[in-house]
Scaffold this active site. Structure first.
Site, mmCIF file in Angstrom:
data_model
loop_
_atom_site.group_PDB
_atom_site.id
_atom_site.type_symbol
_atom_site.label_atom_id
_atom_site.label_comp_id
_atom_site.label_asym_id
_atom_site.label_seq_id
_atom_site.Cartn_x
_atom_site.Cartn_y
_atom_site.Cartn_z
ATOM 1 N N LYS A 160 0.837 -1.206 0.000
ATOM 2 C CA LYS A 160 0.000 0.000 0.000
ATOM 3 C C LYS A 160 0.869 1.252 0.000
ATOM 4 C CE LYS A 160 -2.708 2.911 3.001
ATOM 5 N NZ LYS A 160 -3.164 3.148 4.374
ATOM 6 N N ASP A 179 -6.596 0.844 0.351
ATOM 7 C CA ASP A 179 -6.775 1.240 1.749
ATOM 8 C C ASP A 179 -8.170 0.804 2.180
ATOM 9 O OD1 ASP A 179 -8.547 3.024 0.593
ATOM 10 O OD2 ASP A 179 -7.887 4.732 1.810
#
Length: 251
Positions: A160, A179
């Site tokens: 991420k 996310d």
């Protein structure tokens, strides 16, 4: 003798059709109880979703304030389980004191812990920030690397964070940022059935054009924050409403 009418055979239902029922919630609002979208990852449907996101959020971008790729690394690490608003408040002072990777790498851990405490999990985040900073200084000459493989060698950096930095700072579509908002809305829009971020990312990479990977994440995050909020989705204001068959729709 009277003729008896033959009963017509029941029509077979199409298992791929969308069954849409209407009921009301406790507040008396109509809510949709559709059972799903036929072929939800059909290229035409995916293209329609992308078009409407672009119409709604043409200027969507990362909302973590930063002036360079390194600051974005730090801000993204601090954003775990914390809002961007709070992170920005903390880093506004933080980046005035710690000007570069070297300053973070050799900071006083106890002092840094207290400075980032408002973002939560401050002990682990301090280790990650200092570890990543030291690796950037000692292994990459003070420059944030530009490949996924190198980014993942930094302490505290997973896919991420790497995708955020590579996409936002360098414009490199290395993957799709997943996310909490992207995970929630990708499942809500039936673009994936998975819950594990890595598998969700893989699903999205398989159905989205690579040149849309970066902007798609920004736009979906904005949509999740502004319209399709977790606790009370604003379906009546959503331009994706006709493409969404979520069970808790309030239209």
């Amino acid at each position: 003798m009277a003729k008896t009418k033959k009963s017509k055979p029941a029509k077979q239902s199409n298992s791929r059709s969308v069954v849409k029922l209407r009921t009301k919630n406790h507040a008396g609002k109509k809510i949709s109880t559709r059972r799903g979208t036929p072929d939800p990852t059909n290229p035409k449907r995916v293209a329609a979703i992308l078009t409407r996101l672009e119409e709604a959020y043409p200027d969507a971008s990362c909302e973590l304030k930063h002036e360079n790729p390194f600051q974005l690394v730090v801000s993204t690490i601090l954003s775990a389980q914390c809002t961007d608003v709070r992170v920005n408040l903390v880093t506004e002072k933080l980046y005035k004191k710690y000007s570069d990777a070297k300053a973070f790498a050799y900071a006083d851990p106890a002092e840094l812990e207290q400075e980032i405490r408002p973002t939560g999990f401050f002990r682990n985040k301090t280790k990650s920030v200092m570890g990543a900073s030291k690796a950037i200084v000692e292994q990459f000459g003070g420059q944030v690397p530009r490949t996924m493989e190198q980014m993942l060698t930094l302490p505290g950096v997973a896919r991420k964070t790497a995708n955020v930095v590579l996409g936002t700072a360098y414009g490199i579509p290395s993957g799709v940022v997943v996310d909490t908002h992207v995970l929630r809305l990708a499942r809500r829009l039936e673009l994936t059935k998975h819950e594990e971020p890595k598998k969700v990312e893989q699903d999205l990479m398989n159905i989205l054009p690579q040149n849309k990977w970066i902007q798609f994440s920004h736009q979906l995050i904005w949509h999740g924050r502004r319209v399709c909020v977790a606790r009370k989705p604003r379906c009546i204001a959503c331009n994706l409403e006709s493409l969404c068959h979520a069970k808790d729709k309030t239209v």
